[in-house]
Enzyme design. Structure first.
Site, short mmCIF file in Angstrom:
data_model
loop_
_atom_site.label_atom_id
_atom_site.label_comp_id
_atom_site.label_asym_id
_atom_site.label_seq_id
_atom_site.Cartn_x
_atom_site.Cartn_y
_atom_site.Cartn_z
N CYS A 94 51.40 61.58 86.60
CA CYS A 94 50.21 61.94 85.84
C CYS A 94 49.06 61.98 86.83
O CYS A 94 48.92 61.10 87.67
CB CYS A 94 49.95 60.90 84.75
SG CYS A 94 48.53 61.30 83.72
N ASN A 321 49.80 58.02 89.12
CA ASN A 321 50.97 57.23 88.72
C ASN A 321 52.10 57.55 89.69
O ASN A 321 52.85 58.51 89.48
CB ASN A 321 51.43 57.60 87.30
CG ASN A 321 50.61 56.96 86.21
OD1 ASN A 321 49.69 56.21 86.46
ND2 ASN A 321 50.95 57.26 84.96
N GLY A 370 36.50 61.32 82.72
CA GLY A 370 35.89 60.47 81.70
C GLY A 370 36.60 60.66 80.37
O GLY A 370 37.76 61.06 80.31
N THR A 371 35.90 60.39 79.30
CA THR A 371 36.44 60.61 77.96
C THR A 371 35.73 61.80 77.36
O THR A 371 34.71 62.26 77.87
CB THR A 371 36.22 59.38 77.09
OG1 THR A 371 34.80 59.15 76.97
CG2 THR A 371 36.84 58.16 77.71
N SER A 376 32.64 62.98 83.93
CA SER A 376 33.70 62.70 84.88
C SER A 376 33.05 62.61 86.26
O SER A 376 31.90 63.03 86.44
CB SER A 376 34.77 63.79 84.86
OG SER A 376 35.42 63.84 83.60
N HIS A 393 41.17 55.20 88.21
CA HIS A 393 41.69 56.52 87.83
C HIS A 393 41.00 57.10 86.59
O HIS A 393 41.24 58.26 86.25
CB HIS A 393 43.20 56.43 87.58
CG HIS A 393 43.61 56.07 86.18
ND1 HIS A 393 43.19 54.92 85.54
CD2 HIS A 393 44.40 56.73 85.29
CE1 HIS A 393 43.72 54.87 84.33
NE2 HIS A 393 44.45 55.95 84.14
N ALA A 395 38.51 55.94 82.73
CA ALA A 395 37.66 54.99 82.00
C ALA A 395 38.42 53.72 81.60
O ALA A 395 37.85 52.63 81.63
CB ALA A 395 37.09 55.66 80.75
N GLY A 396 39.67 53.83 81.23
CA GLY A 396 40.42 52.65 80.80
C GLY A 396 40.28 52.41 79.31
O GLY A 396 39.17 52.26 78.80
#
Length: 470
Positions: A94, A321, A370-371, A376, A393, A395-396
């Site tokens: 990813c 990943n 970002g979301t 971003s 990598h 926002a989490g």
């Protein structure tokens, strides 16, 4: 758990029990509070055979399978070091691809809706749906598994820059399709050139701020320029490879004398038959992920050329990943290590031999999505960074998908985003609601902590203009 702040944006978990090394978490105090049980996973990873340095976690740390998402750990094969599929994750390779257009926002505004309407059918997305590329047979899939985006470009879909500006020049070496199971191959054959679901997307963005003009120019970025960011991975093929090899390693751990505190940390020595088999299959999935993003980039290029008369050039493509065999300095000695990065991005500093020639003096582009509805970032690797040249990598996640969907409807979210000037093309209302900004940490805070910890440096901020979502 004994955890203490040892420097700004750096917290240390002292070794205890079976831990072989400390845990180190890069975060602000506020971000650390949201880590929760993922800190236990950082400590668990520190028990793996052959682990060196520390078990690291990035500022976007959250709960994952075995390893926390945002986890980084390196093992030394000479000391019985292991490879663990949980340290890569189910969505092998990813990653993020960023393309820069030869037009700015003023040139796109008048045709934005037409471009979005063109991308909507051109970008397959959603759970198990469609693909850009219909494979003609097993030989073509084998070519993708061994050649990655290089295979795609050599067949006329892309250009030389697509390889020069891609991690590993477009293909991971030592891929072994023979270690990829039948079910994984079946799943992969149907999904080449598709976004998938979850947090994967194709997003139109505007360069809203430039923090380092010289590095931005080297990357090919300028203020108000339009970019296309693609976030996806190896789809069902990678998921199945992880599932298959976790099972195989779990069965064989007793024979290798390995015990782990969590069965999701199933592992095998890097140099064992099981370790080599997984690394060969993982590399094949990584190449599939690169090819996947290459096909999607080509689909976006066709839409931009046809509707906006614009060209899209690759800024960079990087996975977050992956496990890679790399050389790093440990205790004053150069050592060959197996570096796991799960929800963490490699961030090579200036002068690193793996950089393309035109980026050698500036460092590697690091792409942080970002979301939906938030910025971003483009970062760059820096000299002397800790954590084996790794950084965050994204926002989490802080909310489950179920909780996020309860908080807002997809239609409400789309209305809010479009009121803010962001065009949205979802494949489902539920999927859109699950990925709302409230479900994630503040990406700007994550980037600030990453930079403050000395992991990377900011180059540019990208604001969303349009979102194509699974």
């Amino acid at each position: 758990m004994d955890i203490a702040e040892e420097a700004p944006y750096r917290f240390r978990i002292e070794p205890s029990g079976a831990m072989r090394v400390p845990g180190v978490v890069f975060a602000s105090r506020e971000l650390l509070r949201s880590a929760g049980q993922a800190l236990d996973q950082v400590a668990n990873v520190a028990t793996l055979p052959g682990v060196v340095g520390a078990s690291y976690a990035m500022p976007d740390i959250h709960w994952g399978y075995g390893f926390a998402i945002g986890g980084v750990a390196a093992t030394d094969p000479r000391e019985g070091g292991v490879v663990s599929p949980g340290g890569v994750g189910f969505d092998i390779s990813c990653g993020v691809r960023l393309l820069a257009a030869d037009l700015d926002f003023s040139g796109l505004a008048s045709v934005l809706d037409r471009v979005m309407d063109g991308l909507d059918p051109a970008i397959p997305r959603g759970m198990g749906r469609g693909a850009v590329r219909r494979l003609s047979g097993s030989e073509e899939l084998t070519g993708i598994l061994t050649g990655g985006s290089r295979y795609v470009v050599e067949r006329g879909e892309g250009d030389e820059r697509d390889l020069l500006r891609c991690e590993d020049s477009g293909a991971v070496a030592d891929a072994d399709p023979g270690q990829v199971g039948r079910r994984a191959l079946e799943r992969g054959a149907q999904q080449v050139g598709s976004l998938g679901s979850g947090n994967h997307f194709l997003e139109l963005q505007r360069v809203a701020e430039v923090y380092d003009p010289a590095v931005a120019e080297a990357f090919g970025l300028s203020l108000n320029q339009i970019c296309v960011m693609i976030h996806c991975g190896s789809r069902g093929l990678g998921h199945q490879i992880c599932t298959d090899h976790v099972r195989a390693m779990e069965r064989r751990m007793p024979a290798h004398g390995i015990q782990v505190p969590d069965r999701q940390l199933a592992c095998a020595p890097v140099e064992s038959d099981e370790g080599r088999a997984y690394l060969g299959a993982m590399a094949a999935a990584a190449n599939y992920g690169r090819a996947n993003r290459q096909y999607l980039a080509q689909a976006a290029r066709e839409v931009f050329k046809r509707i906006a008369g614009a060209r899209l050039d690759l800024v960079y493509d990087v996975s977050h990943n992956l496990a890679k065999l790399e050389e790093h300095q440990v205790d004053g000695e150069r050592r060959r290590l197996c570096v796991h990065r799960k929800g963490a991005t490699r961030a090579l500093p200036p002068g690193h031999p793996d950089l393309p020639a035109d980026l050698g003096t500036v460092g590697q582009p690091v792409l942080i999505p970002g979301t939906m509805g938030t910025s971003s970032y483009v970062l760059v690797g820096v000299p002397g960074a800790p954590a084996f040249a790794s950084t965050c990598h994204g926002a989490g996640r802080v909310q489950s998908r179920h909780k996020a969907a309860r908080g807002v409807s997809g239609k409400q979210l789309r209305a809010t985003m479009e009121a803010d000037g962001i065009a949205v093309r979802p494949s489902s209302w539920r999927g859109l609601a699950e990925e709302g900004p409230a479900a994630y940490k503040d990406v700007s805070a994550v980037v600030e902590a990453s930079e403050g910890a000395g992991l990377c440096r900011k180059v540019a901020r990208l604001a969303p203009v349009g979102v194509v979502k699974g």
